[in-house]
Scaffold this active site. Structure first.
Site, PDB file in Angstrom:
ATOM      1  N   GLY A 130       3.565  -2.857   9.055  1.00  0.00           N
ATOM      2  CA  GLY A 130       3.798  -2.986  10.670  1.00  0.00           C
ATOM      3  C   GLY A 130       5.247  -3.210  10.508  1.00  0.00           C
ATOM      4  O   GLY A 130       5.806  -3.908   9.963  1.00  0.00           O
ATOM      5  N   THR A 186       0.748  -1.148   0.009  1.00  0.00           N
ATOM      6  CA  THR A 186      -0.136   0.015  -0.238  1.00  0.00           C
ATOM      7  C   THR A 186       0.816   1.357   0.049  1.00  0.00           C
ATOM      8  O   THR A 186       1.880   1.428   0.580  1.00  0.00           O
ATOM      9  CB  THR A 186      -0.833  -0.073   1.258  1.00  0.00           C
ATOM     10  N   GLU A 208      -6.713  -5.315   4.544  1.00  0.00           N
ATOM     11  CA  GLU A 208      -6.760  -6.512   3.537  1.00  0.00           C
ATOM     12  C   GLU A 208      -7.978  -6.281   2.465  1.00  0.00           C
ATOM     13  O   GLU A 208      -8.894  -7.401   2.355  1.00  0.00           O
ATOM     14  CB  GLU A 208      -6.888  -7.868   4.200  1.00  0.00           C
TER      15      GLU A 208
END
Lengths: 576, 576
Positions: free
Chosen positions: B111, B72, B351
Site C-alpha cells: 500500500g 510479497t 497476512e
C-alpha cells in the site's frame, strides 16, 4: 460448454449462451442491450396481439427501436401487488395515464433504461373507473426517436455504480401523468376487456421457467469460467518446498487446492446437465400447455425456483472459492475473478431473491398434484436401510434427507399451529426450516439428474472419458455428503464408519483427477478474449500479463502524479 | 464498538480502530497512508538500531518521509525462502546492491508504494561472499525528496484496479542493481554480523500476533458495519402481505430475515471480545518475552493464525449475507455493502492466506508444550456423556468436536504413512482433514471465550442488558451447533431429539431479539459519515438517499449522452 455433445433441441439456450459469450468478450461487464433480447422482444412476442406485433416487433428485431422491461420499483420487488405505478384509463380520450404517485413508485434497475432504450414495457396497476384490475403490461415510448430527449413527463436516469454490470446502463423511470393511447396496452390476453382473472399467469409462468433455465445455465457457465482461470493459474503458480531437495511444486499439487477447485469442475458439469434437462421438461410442458393441460405447471414452476436457488447459491460460493484460491492475484480486476463473482452473486438476487424464491416454491408445491414426477420420491415410504456407499446410494440418501427435513419442518409448523399461532405466524416461525427443506429437495433433484444424465451421456463417449466423467460425479456426490453430513447422519442413515471411508475415497479421487484437471478446464473451451483474465490465459503467461495490464493503469502514465505538488509536498514539508 | 465498556490496556487496538474509522469516513475505500502506520513505523521501531531510529523514525512520525513495507513479490507470497529479491554485499564499497533478477521478483501489492511513498522497507535475500544469509530488512529511498521522481534503477508503479482498496495506491517495485549504503540494513538484531540463526523470528512472531489481533478486531468491525446497515434497512423496507387485512410488514419481522441478520450481531460481539482477550494474552506474552520465557510462543502464534482464519472467514460470510439480505439495493455501491465485503474478504487472503495459515498453525502447534493453556482441553480424556443443552454444554461439545476431528485426521495421516507414503505425501493427502481440525480448534476457542468473557462483563451491567447479551451468546451457540451439526452428531453426542429442541429454542430467540435488533446495531455507534451508506443511515431515509446518490452519477449530468449521436443513432438508422 458448447461442446458437451448433446444434439437435442436447445437452440434457444445455445443462442442465448453464444450471445452471452460474445457479450462477455466485448462488453466485459454486461451489455446495455441485454434486456432488448431477454425481455423486451420476448414480451412483445408473448403478450402483444397481432396488430401490436406489426407495429413494434419487427422494428425491435431490427434495432430501429431499443426497449427494456420495467417492473421492479425503488420500494417494491417480488410482491407484485405492492407495486405502485398506476395506469388510469380515461374513457373520454381513450388513453391511459401513467403516474408514479411516490418516490418509491419509481422503476429502478432495468438494464439499458438509463440512456440506451427509447421504448419500455412498463408493468403498472390498471385502474378503470376507480377499480384496480391488477398489473398489466404497457408499451411506452420514453425518448424521442430523433433527438433521444426524454419525452414530457418522463423522469429517466442512471442509478449509479453497482457491484457489477457497469456496462448494463441500469436506470430509473418515473411518470408524471404521462398519456399513452389505449392501443399501447399489450392485448394478447386481454381481448375480452374484463381483466377479471389474471389470464396472463400461465404464460408468465412459462416465461419465468424459461428465465430460470437460463439462470441455471448461466451459473454453470460463470463457474466454468472461474474454475478455468483458477486451475490454469494453479498450474503456473508454485509455492513452498515440502520436500527439501525438490523444486517448489505447482500449487495444484496440494490436496487443499484440489479440494477447492475440482468440485468447481464437477458442479459446473452438474448444473449444465441440469439446465439441459430442465429445458427438455420446459419444452414438453409447452406442448402440454398448448393442449390445455396445466397439471404440471405448479410443480414445474416450483422446481424451476428451487433449482435457480441451489444453482446460483452453489456456483456463487464456488466462484468465490476459485477467486480466493488464487491468493492476492485473485483480488486483481485483471484476473476477471471479482467481476465473475459479481455476475454470479447477482443471480442470487435477481428474478426472485433466493429466500423469496424458496417460499414461492413451497407455496406452489402444495398446489400441484402431490405425486408429480420430480417430487414422487417425497411420497415414498421411508425405509430404514443401511447406508449404501455408491453414487446411486447417495442419490437415495439425498432423497431421504429431503423427505426427513420436510417432515420435520411440517411437524414444527403443525406444533406452532396447535400452540395457538395463526397459520401465517406459524408459517413465519417455521420458515427457516421450511426453506431449508425446499433447498434439500433441490439438492436431491440435482444429485439425481447429474447421475442419470451422465448415465445417458456416458454410453456415447470413449471409455477413458467415461471414467473421468464418473470420477467427477462421484467426487460431487461424496463432497456433497460431507458438506451436508449433519442431514445425512440424521436422515440418510450415514454412520461414522461410512464417513471415514468416504473421506478416504474423496482424497483418492482428488489424486485421480489431478492429471486431467487442466484438460478438463481446457474442455470448457473459452477463448482467451471471452475469459479475459490475466491469470487464466491458455498460454499460462500469468505474471507477464499481470504486469502488462498494470502498465495500462492511468496512474502509470506519468512517473510523478500531480497530487505530489498539490497535496503531498505541502504535507511533507509541514505546510499543510 | 468503542463503547463496550472495557477499561483494560487496549490503547493500541483502539488507536488503530479510531484511525480506521476516520479513514473510512474520509477515504471510503482505503488510505495510501495505511502502511506508514501499520508497517513502516512499527518496523523501524522494532528492527532499527538506535542510530537508525534517529535518522528515520522521527521524520516518519512527522510525515517528512512516507514509507511502506515490501515483502510479497509477483511470483512469491507466504513462502519466505522463495522470495527472489537480492541484496548482495560489496565489501569494497561497503554497499548492498539490490536487484530483481526476474519479473517474478518484483515486489507487488504494498500500500502507498505506487505514488505516495518515497521510502520503503524492502525484504531481500542477504548475500555475502556468495553465501545466502536469509531474508533481511533494508530501508531504501525510492523517490527524490524534492521532485518525487523515482531514483535511478528503481522501477515503481501502480498495480491496476482491484476488488477493493481503490484508495490504497498499491504498487510494484523492481530494482536494477540499486546501491544502498551498508547503514541501510536494519540492525537491531544483526549487530553480531553473523546472521547464522534468524534472531528476528521472536520479534517477528510478536508483530505477527499483533497484526492478527487487529485483523480479528477489524473483521468484527466490518461485520458490525454491515449488520448495522442491513438491520436498519430491514426496518425501513416492507414487503408482501401475509395477513390480507394488514399492511406490508417490515422485512425484519420475517424469521428468515432475522435468521440472516441476528447472527451477525452476535458474531460481531464474539469476535470483538475475542480480539480484546487475545490482546491481553499478547500483552502478557510480551512480558514473558522480555524475561526470556518463550514457552508459549508457538502456541500463541498458532492460536493467532487460527483465530485470524475463523474470524475473517465467518465475518466475510456474514457480511455477504447482510448484503444479500438487502436484495437489489445491497448491490448498489452507495449502500457501501459491496465495499465492506471487499474489505472483509481481503483479510482472508492478506497476512497469510487462510489455508496456508491453518497449515502454519498446525506446524507451530506441534512445536510448543503440548498442554499449554488454550490447548489444554485437547489432552483431556474424551468422556462419552449425554448432550448438555446449555451454553456451557455447547462449549464442551465444541471442544469434543475439536478433539474428535484432530484424532480422525491424525489417524488418517498415520494410515497413509503406514501405507508407505513419505511423511510429506501423507501430510498432503490428509491435509484437508488436518486444516478442518485446526479450524475446529479455533471455533472451540471462540465459543469458550465468547461465553467466559461475557460472564466477566455481564456482572457489570444492568439486568436488562445482561439478558439481551446472554440471548446473543445463546443464539450464537445454537446457530453454530446447527451449522456444524454433522461434527456435533459424530463427536459431540448430539442426538436428533436435541436438534429439535435446539431448533425450537433458536426460533424463540429470534423472536425475543427482534424488539432489540435496531437498538443493538445503534449501540455499535457508527456515525453516518463513517457508515457511509444510503441504506443504513440513522434517520432511515433509505429511498431518498438512494435517489440522491444516483443523481450524483456523471451519467446523469446530461439528458442525452454523447454516445447517442456517435453510435446509437447510426445503429438504429441502419447506418452502422
Amino acid at each position: 460448454m458448447k461442446k458437451i455433445g448433446y444434439s437435442r433441441n436447445f437452440e434457444d439456450v445455445h443462442k442465448s449462451s453464444f450471445r452471452e459469450s460474445v457479450h462477455t468478450g466485448i462488453f466485459k461487464d454486461g451489455s446495455p442491450f441485454m434486456l432488448q433480447y431477454s425481455m423486451f422482444i420476448p414480451t412483445l412476442q408473448g403478450m402483444a396481439d397481432e396488430e401490436q406485433k406489426r407495429r413494434w416487433l419487427n422494428r425491435a428485431m431490427n434495432f430501429e427501436i431499443i426497449g427494456t422491461y420495467a417492473q421492479t420499483e425503488l420500494g417494491h420487488g417480488t410482491f407484485i401487488r405492492g407495486l405502485e405505478t398506476q395506469a388510469i384509463y380515461n374513457e373520454k380520450t381513450e388513453e391511459f395515464i401513467l403516474h408514479s404517485p411516490t418516490l418509491t413508485a419509481y422503476k429502478w434497475w432495468p438494464g439499458g433504461l438509463a440512456h440506451t432504450a427509447n421504448y419500455c414495457i412498463v408493468m403498472a396497476q390498471l385502474i378503470i373507473k376507480g377499480k384496480n384490475h391488477g398489473m398489466q403490461p404497457f408499451i411506452v415510448q420514453i425518448r424521442d426517436e430523433e433527438t433521444h430527449m426524454p419525452l414530457p413527463g418522463i423522469k429517466v436516469g442512471e442509478i449509479g455504480p453497482k457491484l457489477t454490470f457497469s456496462g448494463v446502463n441500469n436506470g430509473f423511470l418515473g411518470f408524471e401523468h404521462v398519456r399513452i393511447p389505449r392501443e399501447n396496452m399489450l392485448m394478447k390476453y386481454n381481448q375480452d376487456g374484463t381483466f377479471k382473472s389474471n389470464p396472463n399467469s400461465k404464460l408468465t409462468y412459462g416465461t419465468m421457467v424459461y428465465v430460470r433455465v437460463t439462470i441455471v445455465f448461466g451459473a454453470a457457465t460463470q463457474l466454468a469460467r472461474a474454475v478455468t482461470i483458477a486451475v490454469r493459474y494453479s498450474a503456473v503458480r508454485r509455492q513452498s518446498r515440502p520436500k527439501p531437495n525438490e523444486p517448489e511444486p505447482q500449487i495444484l499439487d496440494y490436496a487443499t487446492q484440489q479440494h477447492k477447485l475440482f468440485i468447481g469442475i464437477a458442479t459446473s458439469h452438474a448444473y449444465t446437465l441440469l439446465a439441459y434437462w430442465l429445458w427438455d421438461i420446459y419444452t414438453s410442458f409447452k406442448k402440454d400447455l398448448e393442449s390445455g393441460n396445466l397439471d404440471r405447471l405448479p410443480e414445474l414452476h416450483s422446481l424451476a425456483c428451487v433449482l435457480k436457488v441451489v444453482s446460483s447459491k452453489d456456483c456463487t460460493r464456488l466462484v468465490e472459492q476459485c477467486r480466493m484460491s488464487c491468493g492476492g492475484h485473485g483480488f486483481m480486476m485483471s484476473s476477471s475473478l471479482p467481476q465473475i463473482y459479481g455476475l454470479a452473486t447477482a443471480a442470487c438476487t435477481y428474478e426472485g431473491e433466493n429466500t423469496v424464491s424458496l417460499v414461492k416454491a413451497l407455496d406452489q408445491a402444495t398446489k400441484g398434484k402431490p405425486l408429480s414426477p420430480t417430487m414422487a420420491y417425497l411420497g415414498e415410504r421411508s425405509v430404514t436401510t443401511k447406508w449404501e456407499n455408491s453414487v446411486d446410494g447417495i442419490v437415495k440418501s439425498f432423497q431421504k434427507v429431503s423427505i426427513g427435513k420436510l417432515r420435520a419442518a411440517v411437524s414444527s409448523l403443525k406444533q406452532y399451529e396447535r400452540s395457538g399461532l395463526s397459520p401465517e405466524d406459524a408459517w413465519n416461525k417455521s420458515s427457516v426450516q421450511l426453506i431449508s427443506a425446499a433447498e434439500a429437495h433441490g439438492r436431491a433433484v440435482v444429485m439425481s439428474v447429474y447421475k442419470s444424465e451422465t448415465d445417458k451421456y456416458a454410453s456415447t463417449v470413449s471409455a477413458g472419458l467415461k471414467t473421468v466423467l464418473y470420477q467427477l460425479v462421484e467426487l460431487y456426490a461424496i463432497y456433497m455428503v460431507l458438506q451436508k453430513m449433519g442431514d445425512m447422519l440424521l436422515y440418510g442413515n450415514l454412520t461414522e464408519a461410512d464417513v471415514t471411508v468416504l473421506q478416504r475415497r474423496y482424497e483418492e479421487l482428488l489424486e485421480l483427477l489431478r492429471p486431467n484437471a487442466v484438460g478438463l478446464v481446457d474442455a470448457f473451451d473459452f477463448r482467451d478474449e471471452v475469459l479475459s483474465s490475466t491469470l487464466g490465459s491458455y498460454d499460462g503467461f500469468a505474471y507477464e500479463r499481470l504486469m502488462e495490464e498494470a502498465m495500462k493503469s492511468p496512474l502509470n502514465a506519468e512517473p510523478v502524479n500531480q497530487s505530489f505538488e498539490k497535496y503531498m509536498k505541502p504535507l511533507m514539508k509541514g505546510k499543510l
